[in-house]
Write a protein that holds these residues in place. Structure first.
Motif, PDB file in Angstrom:
ATOM      1  N   TRP A 121      -7.737  -1.207   2.061  1.00 18.88           N
ATOM      2  CA  TRP A 121      -6.662  -1.014   1.087  1.00 18.88           C
ATOM      3  C   TRP A 121      -5.349  -1.537   1.668  1.00 18.88           C
ATOM      4  O   TRP A 121      -5.201  -1.637   2.891  1.00 18.88           O
ATOM      5  CB  TRP A 121      -6.444   0.466   0.784  1.00 18.88           C
ATOM      6  N   ASP A 122      -4.416  -1.810   0.769  1.00 17.26           N
ATOM      7  CA  ASP A 122      -3.027  -1.990   1.185  1.00 17.26           C
ATOM      8  C   ASP A 122      -2.382  -0.616   1.217  1.00 17.26           C
ATOM      9  O   ASP A 122      -2.317   0.073   0.201  1.00 17.26           O
ATOM     10  CB  ASP A 122      -2.277  -2.891   0.199  1.00 17.26           C
ATOM     11  N   ALA A 123      -1.933  -0.184   2.393  1.00 10.62           N
ATOM     12  CA  ALA A 123      -1.372   1.153   2.535  1.00 10.62           C
ATOM     13  C   ALA A 123       0.004   1.232   1.883  1.00 10.62           C
ATOM     14  O   ALA A 123       0.806   0.295   1.997  1.00 10.62           O
ATOM     15  CB  ALA A 123      -1.264   1.528   4.009  1.00 10.62           C
ATOM     16  N   PRO A 124       0.302   2.334   1.182  1.00  9.38           N
ATOM     17  CA  PRO A 124       1.662   2.534   0.664  1.00  9.38           C
ATOM     18  C   PRO A 124       2.668   2.436   1.818  1.00  9.38           C
ATOM     19  O   PRO A 124       2.464   3.004   2.886  1.00  9.38           O
ATOM     20  CB  PRO A 124       1.615   3.953   0.086  1.00  9.38           C
ATOM     21  N   GLY A 125       3.737   1.707   1.598  1.00  4.90           N
ATOM     22  CA  GLY A 125       4.724   1.524   2.653  1.00  4.90           C
ATOM     23  C   GLY A 125       4.436   0.343   3.547  1.00  4.90           C
ATOM     24  O   GLY A 125       5.191   0.062   4.480  1.00  4.90           O
ATOM     25  N   VAL A 131     -11.295   2.048   6.178  1.00  2.00           N
ATOM     26  CA  VAL A 131     -12.125   3.232   6.404  1.00  2.00           C
ATOM     27  C   VAL A 131     -13.548   2.779   6.639  1.00  2.00           C
ATOM     28  O   VAL A 131     -14.084   1.963   5.876  1.00  2.00           O
ATOM     29  CB  VAL A 131     -12.085   4.208   5.213  1.00  2.00           C
ATOM     30  N   ASP A 132     -14.168   3.304   7.674  1.00  2.00           N
ATOM     31  CA  ASP A 132     -15.523   2.913   8.028  1.00  2.00           C
ATOM     32  C   ASP A 132     -16.289   4.132   8.525  1.00  2.00           C
ATOM     33  O   ASP A 132     -15.694   5.155   8.886  1.00  2.00           O
ATOM     34  CB  ASP A 132     -15.491   1.843   9.127  1.00  2.00           C
ATOM     35  N   GLU A 133     -17.607   4.002   8.540  1.00  2.00           N
ATOM     36  CA  GLU A 133     -18.446   5.067   9.084  1.00  2.00           C
ATOM     37  C   GLU A 133     -18.504   4.958  10.601  1.00  2.00           C
ATOM     38  O   GLU A 133     -18.594   3.856  11.161  1.00  2.00           O
ATOM     39  CB  GLU A 133     -19.853   4.993   8.508  1.00  2.00           C
ATOM     40  N   VAL A 134     -18.464   6.088  11.259  1.00  3.98           N
ATOM     41  CA  VAL A 134     -18.560   6.146  12.720  1.00  3.98           C
ATOM     42  C   VAL A 134     -20.012   5.973  13.133  1.00  3.98           C
ATOM     43  O   VAL A 134     -20.893   6.695  12.643  1.00  3.98           O
ATOM     44  CB  VAL A 134     -18.007   7.485  13.234  1.00  3.98           C
ATOM     45  N   LEU A 182      -4.944   2.829  10.289  1.00  2.49           N
ATOM     46  CA  LEU A 182      -3.778   2.113   9.792  1.00  2.49           C
ATOM     47  C   LEU A 182      -3.445   1.016  10.786  1.00  2.49           C
ATOM     48  O   LEU A 182      -3.135   1.301  11.952  1.00  2.49           O
ATOM     49  CB  LEU A 182      -2.586   3.054   9.643  1.00  2.49           C
ATOM     50  N   ASP A 183      -3.560  -0.237  10.328  1.00  2.00           N
ATOM     51  CA  ASP A 183      -3.316  -1.379  11.214  1.00  2.00           C
ATOM     52  C   ASP A 183      -4.098  -1.248  12.511  1.00  2.00           C
ATOM     53  O   ASP A 183      -3.600  -1.557  13.606  1.00  2.00           O
ATOM     54  CB  ASP A 183      -1.819  -1.532  11.497  1.00  2.00           C
ATOM     55  N   GLY A 184      -5.331  -0.760  12.381  1.00  2.00           N
ATOM     56  CA  GLY A 184      -6.229  -0.660  13.525  1.00  2.00           C
ATOM     57  C   GLY A 184      -6.103   0.596  14.358  1.00  2.00           C
ATOM     58  O   GLY A 184      -6.902   0.804  15.283  1.00  2.00           O
ATOM     59  N   THR A 185      -5.127   1.451  14.049  1.00  2.62           N
ATOM     60  CA  THR A 185      -4.916   2.677  14.822  1.00  2.62           C
ATOM     61  C   THR A 185      -5.509   3.876  14.089  1.00  2.62           C
ATOM     62  O   THR A 185      -5.235   4.058  12.895  1.00  2.62           O
ATOM     63  CB  THR A 185      -3.415   2.913  15.048  1.00  2.62           C
ATOM     64  N   GLY A 214      -1.596   7.388   2.045  1.00  2.00           N
ATOM     65  CA  GLY A 214      -2.850   7.236   1.303  1.00  2.00           C
ATOM     66  C   GLY A 214      -4.096   7.343   2.150  1.00  2.00           C
ATOM     67  O   GLY A 214      -5.194   7.022   1.677  1.00  2.00           O
ATOM     68  N   VAL A 215      -3.962   7.802   3.389  1.00  5.40           N
ATOM     69  CA  VAL A 215      -5.100   7.831   4.302  1.00  5.40           C
ATOM     70  C   VAL A 215      -6.167   8.833   3.838  1.00  5.40           C
ATOM     71  O   VAL A 215      -7.365   8.506   3.783  1.00  5.40           O
ATOM     72  CB  VAL A 215      -4.643   8.161   5.734  1.00  5.40           C
ATOM     73  N   ALA A 216      -5.757  10.047   3.520  1.00  4.73           N
ATOM     74  CA  ALA A 216      -6.726  11.082   3.151  1.00  4.73           C
ATOM     75  C   ALA A 216      -7.528  10.660   1.927  1.00  4.73           C
ATOM     76  O   ALA A 216      -8.750  10.830   1.878  1.00  4.73           O
ATOM     77  CB  ALA A 216      -6.015  12.409   2.900  1.00  4.73           C
ATOM     78  N   ARG A 217      -6.843  10.126   0.920  1.00  2.00           N
ATOM     79  CA  ARG A 217      -7.560   9.698  -0.282  1.00  2.00           C
ATOM     80  C   ARG A 217      -8.542   8.574   0.036  1.00  2.00           C
ATOM     81  O   ARG A 217      -9.681   8.571  -0.454  1.00  2.00           O
ATOM     82  CB  ARG A 217      -6.588   9.252  -1.363  1.00  2.00           C
TER      83      ARG A 217
END
Length: 270
Positions: A121-125, A131-134, A182-185, A214-217
């Protein structure tokens, strides 16, 4: 409208999740007619976990079963979830906590079926949110760190690798772990548990520095899409997470009362 079948599915899934934790950690368990208990034993002060899974006609019988079990297990601290709300554990030195909604999302797509992981996704801000499976130990450690610090889990702080989410959980067929970056972090994470009837969502967390992006969603949508969307999804909602869950289609199926004792009974009384 509340559906007793859905509430029981949520109860059973929570019990299965904690029994999976017990297998991964090597903890003792007890499964009764109305409750499931796990003797969490990472440290002597660790809180044992009890989940009431079925309605009960005689609260005193459940309370007596619990008291007997605590004697056998030498229980000091415990947390109990009672979605039927009739137990009184003050005699065991426990304090009643605020109730929280048990929520269920009916089977159905979120419109992302067929997309390959990781979801992007493009993160807000600004920035890129993935998001990936571990699937490996290092990613699991990143997800565990997010859960411990972001949920948070004060008893597990400072974070120690493998203490809260041991690598053996990845070998449990029902358990899957999801990590948002977010940006790999590492920024957000959750666990899901598929018990064959429903998918439970547990420990959804976002690090404080990443909130409002928007991470949790994104983590939730990925998990709900990737893990059997043809089954109901269940969770217990915190006040912070409840608005998001409602936007994703979760509805109340009951209110669970939490009891907690944070010191052994002989020290818990005023």
């Amino acid at each position: 409208m509340n559906d007793p079948r859905r509430l029981e599915q949520a109860n059973d899934n929570a019990a299965a999740f904690w029994l999976g934790q017990a297998r991964a950690h090597g903890w003792q368990t007890h499964v009764g007619d109305a409750l499931t208990a796990v003797r969490c034993a990472r440290t002597p002060d660790d809180q044992h976990r009890v989940l009431i899974t079925r309605s009960y006609a005689e609260p005193r019988l459940v309370e007596a079963e619990l008291a007997d079990l605590m004697t056998v297990w030498s229980t000091g601290c415990f947390t109990l979830e009672d979605p039927y709300g009739s137990l009184d554990l003050t005699g065991l030195g426990a304090v009643r906590m605020p109730v929280m909604p048990v929520m269920v999302r009916e089977p159905g797509s979120l419109g992302r079926d067929g997309r390959a992981l990781p979801y992007v996704w493009d993160a807000p801000g600004g920035g890129s949110l993935t998001v990936d499976e571990v699937v490996d130990g290092d990613a699991l450690a990143d997800a565990e760190h997010v859960v411990v610090d972001g949920f948070p889990q004060p008893a597990r702080q400072p974070w120690k690798r493998g203490e809260a989410v041991p690598p053996r959980l990845l070998h449990d067929r029902g358990c899957r772990v999801w990590l948002g970056r977010l940006d790999g972090t590492p920024a957000g994470a959750c666990l899901t548990y598929d018990d064959g009837r429903a998918t439970g969502v547990y420990w959804l967390a976002t690090l404080p520095s990443a909130r409002g992006r928007g991470v949790a969603r994104a983590v939730m949508e990925t998990a709900l899409t990737a893990v059997r969307p043809d089954r109901p999804a269940t969770l217990v909602a915190t006040a912070a997470g409840e608005p998001l869950y409602r936007r994703l289609g979760f509805t109340d199926q009951g209110r669970t009362c939490w009891w907690t004792r944070t010191a052994p009974a002989d020290r818990a009384q005023p």
